[in-house]
Design an enzyme around this catalytic site. Structure first.
Site, PDB file in Angstrom:
ATOM      1  N   ASP A   1       4.402  -0.650   9.558  1.00 24.98           N
ATOM      2  CA  ASP A   1       3.188  -1.433   9.380  1.00 24.98           C
ATOM      3  C   ASP A   1       2.341  -0.576   8.459  1.00 24.98           C
ATOM      4  OD1 ASP A   1       0.460  -2.247   9.578  1.00 24.98           O
ATOM      5  OD2 ASP A   1       1.007  -3.451  11.305  1.00 24.98           O
ATOM      6  N   HIS A   2       2.234  -0.968   7.193  1.00 28.00           N
ATOM      7  CA  HIS A   2       1.665  -0.016   6.232  1.00 28.00           C
ATOM      8  C   HIS A   2       0.195   0.305   6.520  1.00 28.00           C
ATOM      9  CE1 HIS A   2       0.170  -3.582   4.049  1.00 28.00           C
ATOM     10  NE2 HIS A   2      -0.646  -2.777   3.413  1.00 28.00           N
TER      11      HIS A   2
ATOM     12  N   HIS B   1      -1.178  -5.976  11.401  1.00 26.28           N
ATOM     13  CA  HIS B   1      -2.181  -5.019  10.905  1.00 26.28           C
ATOM     14  C   HIS B   1      -3.438  -4.977  11.786  1.00 26.28           C
ATOM     15  CE1 HIS B   1       0.486  -4.894   7.607  1.00 26.28           C
ATOM     16  NE2 HIS B   1      -0.026  -5.854   6.877  1.00 26.28           N
TER      17      HIS B   1
HETATM   18  C1  BG6 Z   1       0.676  -7.514   3.762  1.00 24.66           C
HETATM   19  C2  BG6 Z   1       0.502  -9.001   3.844  1.00 24.66           C
HETATM   20  O1  BG6 Z   1       1.338  -7.036   4.902  1.00 24.66           O
HETATM   21  O2  BG6 Z   1      -0.595  -6.895   3.664  1.00 24.66           O
HETATM   22  C3  BG6 Z   1      -0.256  -9.514   2.635  1.00 24.66           C
HETATM   23  O3  BG6 Z   1       1.771  -9.630   3.919  1.00 24.66           O
HETATM   24  C4  BG6 Z   1      -1.555  -8.763   2.453  1.00 24.66           C
HETATM   25  O4  BG6 Z   1      -0.484 -10.913   2.717  1.00 24.66           O
HETATM   26  C5  BG6 Z   1      -1.327  -7.255   2.504  1.00 24.66           C
HETATM   27  O5  BG6 Z   1      -2.114  -9.139   1.204  1.00 24.66           O
HETATM   28  C6  BG6 Z   1      -2.641  -6.509   2.528  1.00 24.66           C
HETATM   29  O6  BG6 Z   1      -2.405  -5.133   2.367  1.00 24.66           O
HETATM   30  P1  BG6 Z   1      -3.486  -4.182   1.702  1.00 24.66           P
HETATM   31  O7  BG6 Z   1      -2.910  -2.825   1.842  1.00 24.66           O
HETATM   32  O8  BG6 Z   1      -3.633  -4.629   0.274  1.00 24.66           O
HETATM   33  O9  BG6 Z   1      -4.753  -4.379   2.465  1.00 24.66           O
END
Ligand code: BG6
Length: 498
Positions: free
Chosen positions: A188-189, A251
């Site tokens: 989960d980044h 997230h």
């Molecule tokens: C991803 C989603 O996991 O996270 C996307 O699938 C979203 O829809 C993105 O835009 C948002 O990541 P960040 O790091 O740009 O906030």
């Protein structure tokens, strides 16, 4: 702002190279590999963290040789990575670590070649499944068949991890056939973002906050992840998911866990994940009156460039939400009575992710009615301008009696620490953690399942009622119902500011 030399020196001295590794990226020609994984690895290479004898193997369906793949990687790094660094000789050195194998995830092509490449001893072996979850089982099975799913192998799997509890359980069961839990890294980044980890440092590295971190002192908590982008070219995937599955189940849920969990005994994978799991399991079911779903409309004078949601996904009757706001509670001793408000959406007014802890008002004003009762607000900003701000009440300077004002104690990382806070992207950090064998920032199988168990009834309830999301203007902060939901509780959302 100028870098503080002591900070720069500290940064360089802190980069500890990871052990030699071989990383196979299934889906190596795909979007995620080109945008995030490969540019991220290149940055770690430039920082001296990725050893020069590491090997990165792109594996995908297309027929191409090493040299064509290296050209693709070069272009990806120039487009999505650090263009200045790409102009240096580092890039050629990095490309020398890159290999390519055309592979069939459902057949035998390419596997013998991969097996030969991975036959070396004493190196960390990681397999990144940067492909749709429908291929996870095929890849795992073939890794085992070709002798690569041994004890030293680690696999990295991307979200979406299932689309409900049942599919997540199936995926977990499939992966468990071939790998032990300690070999599975579910990404989960958001957990790799600098401020998310800082949240733990702030909570558990200071004496100041933890005694107040409960429903006796905290009025409510808000978590907002606002994006300005629309669904872009991902309409097909997104329309089957919506904001709940795409963002909240993973997230936002992870952010909620970190803000609400009990102090783990140690900063180690199972201690942290056990505490997060307890939070998810203590979440109350969400009443549908406490959920607002929205769908963005076209940008009025710019419809061609910024079409509305339904046009973007090619379904004029789509009922998928691109915005969601909801209220939930955590039923445990610490949090009973403190609502948690979560909100996320696309095509909102600004890109801004923030967690806000709103403390209760002082119980009594010794300065009289006029001075009013004040409250502290702690805001933890994930992006952009990562940092933490604490609103405190002080006396307004000057003569004229005791007038109180709220001022921010501001710790914007870029200002306090030079650019140190921005140096490592979430993916870079997480991939290096895979190589180090540290699962703290990855989701455990039971966490993912518990998150789906909470999410499923919410989705089922609006499916049963054929709920239609409320339209909202592009560039706004979602449907007015979301503001109304807060107003009913005598509260308001923090402004979404860039
Ligand atoms: C991803 C989603 O996991 O996270 C996307 O699938 C979203 O829809 C993105 O835009 C948002 O990541 P960040 O790091 O740009 O906030």
């Amino acid at each position: 702002m100028a870098q503080r030399p002591d900070v720069m020196e500290r940064m360089k001295s802190r980069v500890i190279p990871v052990d030699p590794f071989d990383l196979v990226i299934f889906g190596g020609t795909g979007d995620l590999a080109r945008r995030k994984i490969l540019p991220g690895l290149f940055r770690r290479f430039c920082a001296g963290q990725m050893p020069g004898d590491a090997r990165i193997v792109g594996a995908a369906r297309s027929e191409m040789d090493n040299s064509a793949f290296r050209d693709m990687v070069r272009e990806a790094i120039i487009e999505f990575g650090d263009a200045d660094a790409a102009a240096t000789s580092h890039l050629d050195d990095f490309l020398a670590c890159i290999h390519y194998i055309a592979i069939d995830a459902k057949g035998d092509q390419g596997w013998a070649e991969l097996q030969t490449l991975m036959a070396g001893e004493g190196r960390v072996e990681a397999y990144y499944f940067s492909v749709g979850p429908s291929l996870f089982g095929d890849l795992a099975e073939r890794l085992q068949k070709w002798g690569m799913a041994d004890e030293k192998a680690r696999i990295v799997v991307e979200k979406p991890f299932g689309r409900d509890l049942a599919t997540a359980q199936d995926l977990n069961a499939t992966l468990a056939t071939y790998f032990d839990e300690h070999q599975i890294y579910r990404i989960d980044h958001y957990l790799g973002k600098e401020t998310v980890q800082n949240l733990m440092a702030v909570r558990f590295g200071n004496m100041l906050f933890e005694p107040l971190w409960n429903s006796q002192y905290v009025d409510h908590i808000q978590i907002t992840v606002a994006e300005t982008v629309g669904v872009g070219g991902r309409g097909e995937y997104y329309d089957k998911s919506g904001a709940m599955r795409d963002m909240v189940q993973n997230h936002l849920m992870q952010l909620l866990c970190l803000i609400a969990m009990e102090p783990p005994a140690r900063f180690d994978p199972d201690a942290v994940r056990d505490e997060k799991l307890k939070v998810i399991r203590a979440l109350d079911p969400v009443d549908h009156h406490h959920v607002v779903r929205g769908q963005y409309q076209a940008e009025p004078l710019n419809e061609a460039a910024h079409p509305g949601y339904r046009t973007a996904v090619g379904d004029a009757r789509s009922r998928t939400e691109s915005f969601i706001a909801l209220k939930t509670h955590i039923s445990n001793w610490r949090w009973a009575g403190t609502p948690f408000y979560l909100r996320t959406g696309k095509r909102m007014s600004a890109r801004s992710s923030e967690i806000t802890v709103v403390f209760k008002e002082t119980p009594h004003s010794i300065f009289g009615e006029e001075a009013g009762r004040h409250r502290n607000v702690l805001s933890i900003r994930l992006q952009p301008n990562e940092g933490i701000t604490l609103g405190v009440t002080i006396k307004e300077p000057g003569p004229g009696g005791m007038r109180l004002i709220d001022v921010p104690l501001d710790m914007t990382f870029a200002e306090a620490l030079g650019d140190e806070g921005d140096q490592v992207d979430a993916y870079e950090r997480l991939i290096m953690d895979v190589i180090r064998g540290n699962q703290t920032l990855f989701m455990r199988g039971d966490e993912v399942e518990a998150a789906w168990a909470w999410t499923d009834p919410i989705i089922e309830s609006w499916e049963a009622r054929h709920d239609v999301p409320k339209p909202y203007e592009s560039g706004s902060d979602g449907p007015t119902d979301s503001i109304e939901m807060m107003r009913r509780d005598g509260r308001q959302w923090r402004e979404v500011s860039p």
